[in-house]
Design an enzyme around this catalytic site. Structure first.
Site, mmCIF file in Angstrom:
data_model
loop_
_atom_site.group_PDB
_atom_site.id
_atom_site.type_symbol
_atom_site.label_atom_id
_atom_site.label_comp_id
_atom_site.label_asym_id
_atom_site.label_seq_id
_atom_site.Cartn_x
_atom_site.Cartn_y
_atom_site.Cartn_z
ATOM 1 N N ASN A 139 -46.199 -24.252 -2.696
ATOM 2 C CA ASN A 139 -44.756 -24.503 -2.802
ATOM 3 C C ASN A 139 -44.515 -25.368 -4.048
ATOM 4 O OD1 ASN A 139 -42.274 -25.932 -2.594
ATOM 5 N ND2 ASN A 139 -42.119 -25.334 -0.446
ATOM 6 N N ASP A 159 -41.590 -26.339 -5.374
ATOM 7 C CA ASP A 159 -40.254 -26.966 -5.443
ATOM 8 C C ASP A 159 -40.262 -28.265 -6.248
ATOM 9 O OD1 ASP A 159 -39.311 -25.003 -3.770
ATOM 10 O OD2 ASP A 159 -39.178 -26.280 -1.997
ATOM 11 N N HIS A 160 -41.321 -29.071 -6.029
ATOM 12 C CA HIS A 160 -41.293 -30.405 -6.645
ATOM 13 C C HIS A 160 -41.646 -30.411 -8.134
ATOM 14 C CE1 HIS A 160 -39.849 -32.012 -3.097
ATOM 15 N NE2 HIS A 160 -40.964 -31.946 -2.400
ATOM 16 N N ARG A 212 -34.290 -35.216 -14.874
ATOM 17 C CA ARG A 212 -33.712 -35.451 -16.209
ATOM 18 C C ARG A 212 -32.788 -34.313 -16.650
ATOM 19 N NH1 ARG A 212 -36.024 -39.585 -19.398
ATOM 20 N NH2 ARG A 212 -36.347 -41.242 -17.914
ATOM 21 N N HIS A 253 -38.036 -22.843 -2.439
ATOM 22 C CA HIS A 253 -36.889 -22.971 -1.533
ATOM 23 C C HIS A 253 -35.631 -23.068 -2.382
ATOM 24 C CE1 HIS A 253 -35.020 -25.374 2.087
ATOM 25 N NE2 HIS A 253 -34.269 -24.363 1.712
ATOM 26 N N ARG A 257 -32.324 -24.050 -2.260
ATOM 27 C CA ARG A 257 -31.397 -24.770 -1.365
ATOM 28 C C ARG A 257 -29.962 -24.543 -1.827
ATOM 29 N NH1 ARG A 257 -34.283 -28.932 1.772
ATOM 30 N NH2 ARG A 257 -32.222 -29.514 2.471
ATOM 31 N N ARG A 269 -30.928 -28.507 -5.478
ATOM 32 C CA ARG A 269 -31.451 -29.810 -5.925
ATOM 33 C C ARG A 269 -32.756 -29.693 -6.714
ATOM 34 N NH1 ARG A 269 -33.295 -32.539 -0.249
ATOM 35 N NH2 ARG A 269 -31.145 -32.047 0.293
ATOM 36 N N HIS A 270 -33.495 -28.616 -6.501
ATOM 37 C CA HIS A 270 -34.716 -28.432 -7.310
ATOM 38 C C HIS A 270 -34.772 -27.006 -7.883
ATOM 39 C CE1 HIS A 270 -36.043 -27.286 -3.320
ATOM 40 N NE2 HIS A 270 -36.305 -28.512 -2.912
ATOM 41 N N GLU A 295 -38.151 -19.405 0.552
ATOM 42 C CA GLU A 295 -37.620 -20.151 1.707
ATOM 43 C C GLU A 295 -36.122 -20.234 1.549
ATOM 44 O OE1 GLU A 295 -38.913 -24.128 2.283
ATOM 45 O OE2 GLU A 295 -41.001 -23.529 2.294
ATOM 46 N N THR A 339 -36.265 -33.385 3.010
ATOM 47 C CA THR A 339 -36.965 -32.100 3.038
ATOM 48 C C THR A 339 -36.581 -31.432 4.351
ATOM 49 O OG1 THR A 339 -39.144 -31.026 2.982
ATOM 50 C CG2 THR A 339 -39.051 -33.191 4.016
ATOM 51 N N THR A 340 -36.996 -30.173 4.546
ATOM 52 C CA THR A 340 -36.652 -29.479 5.787
ATOM 53 C C THR A 340 -37.151 -30.299 6.971
ATOM 54 O OG1 THR A 340 -37.103 -27.466 4.540
ATOM 55 C CG2 THR A 340 -36.718 -27.209 6.892
ATOM 56 N N GLU A 389 -43.696 -19.248 10.791
ATOM 57 C CA GLU A 389 -44.440 -20.344 10.167
ATOM 58 C C GLU A 389 -44.346 -21.526 11.121
ATOM 59 O OE1 GLU A 389 -43.594 -21.376 6.050
ATOM 60 O OE2 GLU A 389 -44.242 -23.429 6.421
ATOM 61 N N HIS A 446 -45.934 -27.612 6.268
ATOM 62 C CA HIS A 446 -45.120 -28.830 6.217
ATOM 63 C C HIS A 446 -45.976 -30.074 6.481
ATOM 64 C CE1 HIS A 446 -41.616 -31.367 6.134
ATOM 65 N NE2 HIS A 446 -40.925 -30.317 5.737
ATOM 66 N N HIS A 455 -45.829 -30.624 -1.401
ATOM 67 C CA HIS A 455 -45.775 -31.988 -1.925
ATOM 68 C C HIS A 455 -47.145 -32.532 -2.302
ATOM 69 C CE1 HIS A 455 -45.544 -36.401 -1.704
ATOM 70 N NE2 HIS A 455 -44.417 -36.201 -2.347
HETATM 71 N N1 PXP Z 1 -42.940 -24.850 4.809
HETATM 72 C C1 PXP Z 1 -41.606 -25.017 4.855
HETATM 73 C C2 PXP Z 1 -40.816 -24.073 5.696
HETATM 74 C C3 PXP Z 1 -40.968 -26.032 4.125
HETATM 75 O O1 PXP Z 1 -39.645 -26.167 4.204
HETATM 76 C C4 PXP Z 1 -41.756 -26.856 3.306
HETATM 77 C C5 PXP Z 1 -41.097 -27.908 2.468
HETATM 78 O O2 PXP Z 1 -40.272 -27.306 1.522
HETATM 79 C C6 PXP Z 1 -43.132 -26.640 3.256
HETATM 80 C C7 PXP Z 1 -43.710 -25.647 4.041
HETATM 81 C C8 PXP Z 1 -44.040 -27.458 2.403
HETATM 82 O O3 PXP Z 1 -44.055 -28.737 2.919
HETATM 83 P P1 PXP Z 1 -44.810 -29.887 2.087
HETATM 84 O O4 PXP Z 1 -44.054 -30.050 0.816
HETATM 85 O O5 PXP Z 1 -44.708 -31.065 3.003
HETATM 86 O O6 PXP Z 1 -46.200 -29.408 1.868
#
Ligand code: PXP
Length: 241
Positions: A7, A9-10, A18, A43, A45, A49-50, A70, A100-101, A151, A191, A214
């Protein structure tokens, strides 16, 4: 054997800090894929936001492995999925104020909407997974609405303190996985999973995919995302039966 979707996203979170154009999640996805990731998870959203629309569109053209989008079931987002056609969507609940979710999707409560979204995704040949807690009601609702996969939310396992609590959460996840498989659902998990706690989850036989974000991106700041991805894959392979 279970596989890893990274994932990213971050990566986009750092860019958005920035409001610039780096780091680019598209570049990050390439590195994850070269390290052996099975898939890339993003994801989109509602508050963008990301990950933003541009990322989704570019990644849908550049990711050669699995693209897992996602998303919540809000109509404008569902329409984007229909247009972009990722390989898979993972349906999640979404609250604006959350970091986060937080919880799982209440598939039993929103069964009618879920069934409609599943039908629309299947029309575009997109696999559907629901992000849920390991509750029988949610698993059965996912199966009854025609989902391909679930999931399992591993957040409660990740946050458990002490051996007994950890064991209890793993038992719940295993029971959820068993019930889902009996109902012909493919089982993913994710997660809160980290390099330190992945072993317990990876030992659960029958889990197919891990979605981890993350912890991998955090390690990537120090060692690079290619190495961070490879190290997580190595751990999953080591512990998954
Ligand atoms: N699975 C789902 C459905 C999520 O929403 C997230 C966070 O976006 C993750 C997995 C990944 O979680 P983490 O960033 O804590 O690894």
């Amino acid at each position: 054997m279970a596989v890893l979707n990274v994932n990213i996203d971050h990566v986009a979170t750092v860019r958005q800090a920035r409001l610039t154009d780096e780091p680019d999640p598209v570049w990050a996805a390439v590195q994850c894929e070269l390290a052996g990731a099975n898939g890339i998870t993003i994801h989109l959203r509602q508050d963008r936001r990301h990950i933003c629309d541009r990322d989704v569109r570019l990644l849908s053209q550049t990711v050669a492995c699995k693209l897992n989008l996602e998303m919540c079931m809000a109509e404008p987002i569902v329409r984007i999925a229909e247009e972009v056609k990722p390989d898979q969507v993972t349906l999640v609940p979404e609250k604006r104020a959350e970091l986060t979710t937080e919880g799982g999707l209440d598939c039993a409560r929103y069964k009618k909407r879920l069934a409609a979204v599943v039908k629309r995704m299947h029309k575009k040949r997109i696999l559907v997974s629901t992000f849920i807690t390991p509750d029988a009601e949610q698993i059965i609702a996912s199966a009854q609405t025609g989902c391909d996969a679930i999931e399992l939310h591993t957040g409660m396992y990740a946050n458990a303190k002490g051996q007994r609590a950890v064991k209890r959460r793993l038992t719940e996840l295993t029971a959820g996985k068993d019930l889902a498989m009996e109902n012909k659902l493919v089982v993913h998990a994710g997660h809160g999973l980290t390099y330190r706690n992945i072993a317990g989850a990876a030992r659960i036989e029958g889990l197919c995919e891990f979605n981890i974000g993350h912890s991998i991106v955090a390690r990537a700041v120090l060692v690079g995302i290619k190495q961070a991805t490879a190290e997580m894959i190595e751990l999953i392979d080591k512990f998954n039966p």
